[in-house]
Design a protein around this motif. Structure first.
Motif, PDB file in Angstrom:
ATOM      1  N   ALA A  89       0.847  -1.193   0.000  1.00 61.88           N
ATOM      2  CA  ALA A  89       0.000   0.000   0.000  1.00 61.88           C
ATOM      3  C   ALA A  89       0.880   1.239   0.000  1.00 61.88           C
ATOM      4  CB  ALA A  89      -0.922   0.012   1.214  1.00 61.88           C
ATOM      5  N   PHE A  90       0.582   2.181  -0.895  1.00 59.62           N
ATOM      6  CA  PHE A  90       1.275   3.460  -0.866  1.00 59.62           C
ATOM      7  C   PHE A  90       0.588   4.379   0.135  1.00 59.62           C
ATOM      8  CE2 PHE A  90       3.290   2.188  -4.814  1.00 59.62           C
ATOM      9  CZ  PHE A  90       4.551   2.774  -4.689  1.00 59.62           C
ATOM     10  N   GLY A  91       1.404   5.083   0.914  1.00 58.80           N
ATOM     11  CA  GLY A  91       0.880   6.012   1.891  1.00 58.80           C
ATOM     12  C   GLY A  91       0.757   7.408   1.340  1.00 58.80           C
ATOM     13  N   PRO A  92       0.121   8.312   2.106  1.00 59.15           N
ATOM     14  CA  PRO A  92       0.020   9.706   1.663  1.00 59.15           C
ATOM     15  C   PRO A  92       1.365  10.397   1.560  1.00 59.15           C
ATOM     16  CG  PRO A  92      -0.791   9.424   3.912  1.00 59.15           C
ATOM     17  CD  PRO A  92      -0.576   8.066   3.366  1.00 59.15           C
ATOM     18  N   ASP A  93       2.403   9.796   2.135  1.00 58.77           N
ATOM     19  CA  ASP A  93       3.764  10.326   2.012  1.00 58.77           C
ATOM     20  C   ASP A  93       4.458   9.879   0.737  1.00 58.77           C
ATOM     21  OD1 ASP A  93       4.111   7.654   2.631  1.00 58.77           O
ATOM     22  OD2 ASP A  93       5.134   8.001   4.549  1.00 58.77           O
ATOM     23  N   GLY A  94       3.756   9.106  -0.122  1.00 61.19           N
ATOM     24  CA  GLY A  94       4.333   8.625  -1.364  1.00 61.19           C
ATOM     25  C   GLY A  94       5.255   7.444  -1.210  1.00 61.19           C
ATOM     26  N   LEU A  95       5.331   6.874   0.004  1.00 66.60           N
ATOM     27  CA  LEU A  95       6.196   5.724   0.272  1.00 66.60           C
ATOM     28  C   LEU A  95       5.390   4.432   0.247  1.00 66.60           C
ATOM     29  CD1 LEU A  95       8.327   7.304   3.143  1.00 66.60           C
ATOM     30  CD2 LEU A  95       8.973   7.036   0.730  1.00 66.60           C
ATOM     31  N   LEU A  96       6.084   3.328  -0.005  1.00 66.37           N
ATOM     32  CA  LEU A  96       5.446   2.024  -0.127  1.00 66.37           C
ATOM     33  C   LEU A  96       5.549   1.272   1.196  1.00 66.37           C
ATOM     34  CD1 LEU A  96       4.097  -0.089  -2.004  1.00 66.37           C
ATOM     35  CD2 LEU A  96       6.406  -0.965  -2.480  1.00 66.37           C
ATOM     36  N   TYR A  97       4.397   0.856   1.721  1.00 63.71           N
ATOM     37  CA  TYR A  97       4.318   0.084   2.958  1.00 63.71           C
ATOM     38  C   TYR A  97       4.045  -1.377   2.596  1.00 63.71           C
ATOM     39  CZ  TYR A  97       4.268   4.531   5.389  1.00 63.71           C
ATOM     40  OH  TYR A  97       4.613   5.785   5.873  1.00 63.71           O
ATOM     41  N   VAL A  98       4.764  -2.277   3.268  1.00 62.89           N
ATOM     42  CA  VAL A  98       4.778  -3.689   2.897  1.00 62.89           C
ATOM     43  C   VAL A  98       4.508  -4.531   4.146  1.00 62.89           C
ATOM     44  CG1 VAL A  98       6.150  -5.541   1.875  1.00 62.89           C
ATOM     45  CG2 VAL A  98       6.541  -3.159   1.163  1.00 62.89           C
ATOM     46  N   GLY A  99       3.489  -5.380   4.104  1.00 61.83           N
ATOM     47  CA  GLY A  99       3.216  -6.289   5.208  1.00 61.83           C
ATOM     48  C   GLY A  99       3.897  -7.624   4.972  1.00 61.83           C
ATOM     49  N   THR A 100       4.710  -8.071   5.935  1.00 63.52           N
ATOM     50  CA  THR A 100       5.369  -9.375   5.818  1.00 63.52           C
ATOM     51  C   THR A 100       4.883 -10.303   6.921  1.00 63.52           C
ATOM     52  OG1 THR A 100       7.300  -8.952   7.233  1.00 63.52           O
ATOM     53  CG2 THR A 100       7.411  -8.163   4.953  1.00 63.52           C
ATOM     54  N   GLY A 101       5.129 -11.598   6.748  1.00 64.67           N
ATOM     55  CA  GLY A 101       4.778 -12.588   7.759  1.00 64.67           C
ATOM     56  C   GLY A 101       6.015 -13.184   8.402  1.00 64.67           C
ATOM     57  N   ASP A 102       5.791 -13.987   9.439  1.00 61.79           N
ATOM     58  CA  ASP A 102       6.943 -14.591  10.129  1.00 61.79           C
ATOM     59  C   ASP A 102       7.427 -15.866   9.449  1.00 61.79           C
ATOM     60  OD1 ASP A 102       5.123 -16.574  10.848  1.00 61.79           O
ATOM     61  OD2 ASP A 102       5.139 -16.109  12.984  1.00 61.79           O
ATOM     62  N   ALA A 103       6.783 -16.266   8.329  1.00 59.75           N
ATOM     63  CA  ALA A 103       7.175 -17.450   7.565  1.00 59.75           C
ATOM     64  C   ALA A 103       7.215 -18.704   8.440  1.00 59.75           C
ATOM     65  CB  ALA A 103       8.518 -17.237   6.872  1.00 59.75           C
ATOM     66  N   GLY A 104       6.339 -18.735   9.457  1.00 56.74           N
ATOM     67  CA  GLY A 104       6.278 -19.885  10.334  1.00 56.74           C
ATOM     68  C   GLY A 104       7.413 -19.995  11.321  1.00 56.74           C
ATOM     69  N   ASP A 105       8.301 -19.019  11.339  1.00 58.18           N
ATOM     70  CA  ASP A 105       9.445 -18.985  12.250  1.00 58.18           C
ATOM     71  C   ASP A 105       9.202 -17.843  13.240  1.00 58.18           C
ATOM     72  OD1 ASP A 105      11.864 -18.996  13.551  1.00 58.18           O
ATOM     73  OD2 ASP A 105      13.094 -18.661  11.764  1.00 58.18           O
ATOM     74  N   ARG A 106       8.530 -18.147  14.349  1.00 58.29           N
ATOM     75  CA  ARG A 106       8.036 -17.105  15.247  1.00 58.29           C
ATOM     76  C   ARG A 106       9.082 -16.099  15.703  1.00 58.29           C
ATOM     77  NH1 ARG A 106       4.125 -20.463  19.427  1.00 58.29           N
ATOM     78  NH2 ARG A 106       2.659 -21.280  17.875  1.00 58.29           N
ATOM     79  N   PRO A 107      10.302 -16.516  16.070  1.00 56.20           N
ATOM     80  CA  PRO A 107      11.273 -15.536  16.565  1.00 56.20           C
ATOM     81  C   PRO A 107      11.621 -14.432  15.571  1.00 56.20           C
ATOM     82  CG  PRO A 107      11.950 -17.753  17.192  1.00 56.20           C
ATOM     83  CD  PRO A 107      10.807 -17.909  16.233  1.00 56.20           C
TER      84      PRO A 107
END
Length: 288
Positions: A87-105
């Motif tokens: 998602a692009f923010g109002p600041d023109g920067l790209l925000y990215v959601g990542t997951g823990d890939a099943g490795d909790r730490p």
């Protein structure tokens, strides 16, 4: 595959992204339109490759995508929890959601890209002004402590919201703060829900360094994916919950930032994957 859907519902395939290795919860996961699309014709795509999750750009030229350029690599991949929302923010920067890939730490490891929200420039470099004490994810990190971020949206005040896939007990809607730690895997939910921890020992209280979610749901009522802001509310798609949640963006009687959630389409159309506010003023809902 990337498809273009016009306002009349006509669907046109415009091409495929190279290097996608689909499997489990991995594949072509996220797409965002450049804020300068009218001039650069650029789309951003997040996908699972052979060794990692990565972000690339493509250009839409004469009805077809071309000129794929990989710009950000190394996000951990697995059969589960690959994140993928862009998602692009109002600041023109790209925000990215990542997951823990099943490795909790990984979610609590400040050096890891997994279990974070990243903030990047349009050239897919770590954005200036990202939290620096300590630097997160090599300077690309905006926060930490997430299990699997699948929804990102900005409200009219410029605040970032994220939906969080819980494990066994509580799904979350979080109001994101720069440098905030959202608790996974030490905690799931928030104290007043009587939550259990994601750890073996369990705890019923959110430790002080962690940010509590704004709203929580039992996993059978939500299992949230995409979110959108529309008509003064956050709208959140539910997978296992098979409903569309409307969360008013107004303080409730207890002073929370949101009002009481209301469910729509409950069990009517099956699993809901994401939602989007369209330029014509309507809300689009994607089903499985």
């Amino acid at each position: 595959t990337v498809r273009l859907v016009d306002g009349a519902g006509t669907v046109t395939e415009v091409g495929t992204v190279d290097g996608v290795e689909a499997g489990g919860e991995g594949g072509l996961l996220g797409i965002a339109v450049s804020p300068a699309f009218a001039t650069d014709r650029r789309l951003y795509v997040y996908y699972t490759a052979a060794q990692d999750n990565r972000i690339a750009t493509v250009e839409l030229v004469d009805g077809a995508i071309e000129n794929q350029q990989v710009g950000f690599t190394g996000i951990p991949k697995a059969g589960i929890h690959n994140g993928g929302r862009l998602a692009f923010g109002p600041d023109g920067l790209l925000y990215v959601g990542t997951g823990d890939a099943g490795d909790r730490p990984l979610a609590q490891n400040p050096d890891a890209l997994g279990g974070k929200i990243l903030r990047l420039t349009p050239d897919l470099q770590p954005a200036p002004g990202n939290p620096a004490t300590p630097p997160l994810a090599g300077g690309a990190g905006y926060d930490l402590g997430h299990r699997n971020v699948q929804g990102l949206a900005f409200d009219d005040r410029g605040r970032l919201w994220a939906s969080e896939f819980g494990q066994n007990t509580w799904d979350e809607l979080n109001l994101i703060r720069p440098g905030g730690n959202y608790g996974w895997p030490a905690v799931e939910g928030r104290p007043e829900t009587g939550t259990d921890s994601g750890t073996e020992s369990g705890t019923a209280a959110t430790p002080a360094p962690f940010v509590d979610p704004e709203r929580v749901w039992p996993t059978d009522e939500a299992s949230p994916s995409g979110i959108a802001v529309w008509q003064g509310a956050i709208w959140m798609a539910g997978l296992r919950g098979e409903r569309l949640w409307q969360i008013p963006l107004a303080p409730d009687a207890a002073g929370a930032a949101t009002g009481e959630p209301v469910a729509h389409l409950d069990g009517e159309v099956g699993r809901l994957r994401t939602v989007a506010a369209a330029p014509d003023g309507s809300l689009w809902v994607v089903t499985s």
